[in-house]
Design a protein around this motif. Structure first.
Motif, mmCIF file in Angstrom:
data_model
loop_
_atom_site.group_PDB
_atom_site.id
_atom_site.type_symbol
_atom_site.label_atom_id
_atom_site.label_comp_id
_atom_site.label_asym_id
_atom_site.label_seq_id
_atom_site.Cartn_x
_atom_site.Cartn_y
_atom_site.Cartn_z
ATOM 1 N N MET A 189 11.831 116.615 -22.700
ATOM 2 C CA MET A 189 11.613 115.168 -22.817
ATOM 3 C C MET A 189 12.382 114.600 -24.015
ATOM 4 O O MET A 189 12.882 113.477 -23.960
ATOM 5 N N ARG A 190 12.496 115.421 -25.070
ATOM 6 C CA ARG A 190 13.231 114.968 -26.262
ATOM 7 C C ARG A 190 14.734 115.254 -26.139
ATOM 8 O O ARG A 190 15.451 115.250 -27.121
ATOM 9 N N GLY A 233 3.377 123.635 -29.857
ATOM 10 C CA GLY A 233 4.711 123.506 -29.241
ATOM 11 C C GLY A 233 5.455 122.258 -29.698
ATOM 12 O O GLY A 233 6.568 122.349 -30.249
ATOM 13 N N PRO A 234 4.875 121.056 -29.495
ATOM 14 C CA PRO A 234 5.571 119.843 -29.936
ATOM 15 C C PRO A 234 5.869 119.844 -31.431
ATOM 16 O O PRO A 234 6.921 119.375 -31.866
ATOM 17 N N SER A 242 11.929 112.753 -36.410
ATOM 18 C CA SER A 242 11.173 113.988 -36.218
ATOM 19 C C SER A 242 10.013 113.833 -35.248
ATOM 20 O O SER A 242 9.338 114.779 -34.931
ATOM 21 N N GLN A 243 9.759 112.625 -34.809
ATOM 22 C CA GLN A 243 8.614 112.469 -33.910
ATOM 23 C C GLN A 243 8.845 111.248 -33.034
ATOM 24 O O GLN A 243 9.417 110.259 -33.472
ATOM 25 N N ALA A 244 8.408 111.308 -31.780
ATOM 26 C CA ALA A 244 8.526 110.137 -30.913
ATOM 27 C C ALA A 244 7.404 110.183 -29.902
ATOM 28 O O ALA A 244 6.871 111.247 -29.608
ATOM 29 N N HIS A 245 7.042 109.015 -29.377
ATOM 30 C CA HIS A 245 6.049 108.995 -28.310
ATOM 31 C C HIS A 245 6.769 109.088 -26.966
ATOM 32 O O HIS A 245 7.945 108.742 -26.860
#
Ligand SMILES: Cc1cc2nc3c(=O)[nH]c(=O)nc-3n(C[C@H](O)[C@H](O)[C@H](O)COP(=O)(O)OP(=O)(O)OC[C@H]3O[C@@H](n4cnc5c(N)ncnc54)[C@H](O)[C@@H]3O)c2cc1C
Length: 324
Positions: free
Chosen positions: A26-27, A299-300, A316-319
């Motif tokens: 997804m990323r 995992g994420p 470093s992070q996303a919804h």
């Protein structure tokens, strides 16, 4: 060797590896998952596909095999390859700084980061030991149930005192003519709610006894118990836990710090080697729980950590979606 360089290679297609694969896909990472078994799902598929799981968020109750099917679907939407029947036999640093070579029984791959999600390694059920030696052919005993309908109308005994034994006895009691649960103690090592269900079910609780010997009788088995009782059943299913084997992993070229069967990780789930992470049952840290939900969280987190290192400047992070 395939010349493509993966961003992330995930070893293990259990729930932890599958969810990490989904998230990495997804990323928009170039990611692959590799598993030595023929089917994905790890312990859920191999050991308890028919068991109902109650402690996965968002599901009131879900069969293990359904959860795996949903995870595979979730991962597939980003085209993440799941390479099955392919065991990882080594991870080696390459001359190309920051790239590892992952060698399997079928091929080898270059990757910038590795997430190890190998659970307890390859696993096998603990064999039954009877009190007395006998000529009985122990290979006739069952250690797992993939289709409960095989036991419809049968008299079944389950040996064991943990969650898996109780869950199995309760599940089989829905279809079997009779189910006896044999355990060496009066107390069970299982969730309180499962024990409560057991005592109001039709399962015949046979405690505190050990199995003295087993012999063939007509088309079934005669089980002699330590208190001189005897049970005649069509099937005996042993649920005495599992022996796991991470020995092969200890032979990998990278020097990963391990404690017993598990990889020591820091607070970001990185092992003692740069860009090699460990998640799920195989990760060891203070307070670690052996639950599916733990791997879903780890995992994420590991993927985000890897992304900050291999894609410089990446958020470093996303919804998964945004409001606008
Ligand atoms: C009987 C039983 C009932 C359970 N019930 C629950 C429950 O109700 N709720 C709950 O939260 N947890 C439960 N658990 C625990 C849960 O199953 C584990 O926490 C979970 O499976 C861990 O997932 P994982 O992906 O980390 O590892 P695993 O599920 O063990 O998957 C690891 C995968 O790695 C693969 N692998 C290993 N070595 C290699 C290699 N060298 N190369 C390639 N592939 C490799 C294996 O083949 C396997 O597919 C239960 C466990 C058991 C045994």
């Amino acid at each position: 060797m395939t010349e493509d360089i993966y961003d992330i290679t995930i070893i293990g297609a259990g729930p932890s590896g599958l969810f990490a694969g989904f998230y990495a896909g997804m990323r928009k990472n170039k990611v692959q998952i590799i598993d030595s078994l023929e089917i994905p799902g790890g312990q859920l598929t191999a050991l308890y596909p028919e068991k109902t799981i109650h402690d996965v968020p968002g599901y009131f109750a879900v069969k293990a095999e359904t959860l795996v099917a949903d995870l595979v679907k979730q991962t597939a939407q980003f085209g993440v390859p799941i390479r099955l029947s392919e065991k990882v036999v080594d991870i080696t640093p390459t001359e190309n700084q920051g790239v590892y070579q992952v060698t399997t029984t079928k091929s080898s791959y270059l990757t910038k980061a590795v997430i190890i999600a190998t659970g307890n390694g390859s696993f096998a059920p603990k064999p039954l030991k009877t009190d007395e030696p006998s000529d009985f052919d122990f290979s006739k005993l069952g250690y797992s149930v993939t289709d409960k309908q095989q036991f419809a109308g049968k008299n079944v005994a389950v040996a064991g005192g943990g969650d898996s034994a109780i869950d199995l006895a309760l599940m089989l009691s829905e279809v079997a003519a009779s189910v006896s649960l044999i355990h060496r103690r009066d107390a069970f090592r299982a969730h309180e709610s499962s024990v409560d269900k057991l005592y109001v079910s039709d399962v015949h609780v046979v405690t505190p006894v050990t199995i003295r010997s087993i012999s063939d009788c007509q088309e079934g088995l005669r089980i002699a118990l330590s208190d001189d009782r005897e049970l005649e059943v069509d099937h005996l299913i042993v649920q005495h836990g599992f022996l796991s084997n991470n020995k092969d992993i200890r032979a990998w070229s990278v020097n990963l710090e391990m404690k017993r069967q598990h990889f020591m990780v820091d607070s970001h789930y990185q092992t003692s080697c740069d860009n090699i992470y460990a998640i799920g049952d195989t990760a060891n840290y203070d307070g670690k729980l052996g639950l599916i939900v733990e791997g879903f969280k780890e995992g994420p987190h590991a993927v985000n950590q890897i992304m900050t290192k291999i894609h410089s400047g990446k958020l470093s992070q996303a919804h998964s979606t945004s409001l606008f």
